[in-house]
Design an enzyme around this catalytic site. Sequence first.
Site, mmCIF file in Angstrom:
data_model
loop_
_atom_site.group_PDB
_atom_site.id
_atom_site.type_symbol
_atom_site.label_atom_id
_atom_site.label_comp_id
_atom_site.label_asym_id
_atom_site.label_seq_id
_atom_site.Cartn_x
_atom_site.Cartn_y
_atom_site.Cartn_z
ATOM 1 C CG HIS A 100 -2.023 -0.979 1.148
ATOM 2 N ND1 HIS A 100 -3.094 -0.981 2.018
ATOM 3 C CD2 HIS A 100 -2.221 -2.036 0.318
ATOM 4 C CE1 HIS A 100 -3.911 -1.988 1.721
ATOM 5 N NE2 HIS A 100 -3.388 -2.652 0.695
ATOM 6 N NE ARG A 134 -7.737 0.830 -2.566
ATOM 7 C CZ ARG A 134 -7.492 -0.468 -2.710
ATOM 8 N NH1 ARG A 134 -7.297 -0.991 -3.914
ATOM 9 N NH2 ARG A 134 -7.426 -1.271 -1.660
#
Length: 143
Positions: A100, A134
């Site tokens: 992430h 994202r």
Amino acid sequence: MADPIAIAADHGGFELKSLLIKDLQAAGHAVVDLGAHTADSVDYPDFADALAAALKDGRAARGVLICGSGIGISIAANRHRHIRAALVHNETEARLCRQHNDANVIVFGGRTLGSEIARACLPVFLSTVFEGGRHARRVAKLG
Ligand code: RB5
């Protein structure tokens, strides 16, 4: 030969650094050891800065930092724009900071994290790929 890994620690991380260097070498990595080379008291920002310089000039693309708690050296490392340093306490965080956050530096507390946990986290960090998508948009906003 696996890619080179830079590593640095203050006196609070000196012992764990020696263990992790052995593991990295056993896994086939060249290790850029930026000290400290003794257990004498030193200042953690100097070692964060040395590792940031090694990643900037291409001696390594990824690194490991260790101080007593992992906190001071994380703060110092993250003052450099090209560093995304993640203080990690378990294998889940070692995986997520790559997936992430595209972390390029993993940080451990030499006095607060068991050495076996750190040794288990490091290969997870090194083998996990950034997911992009994202997360890439968010990482780009970090500057
Ligand atoms: C050194 O005593 C200690 O303060 C340092 O290793 C680190 O824990 C700072 O955040």
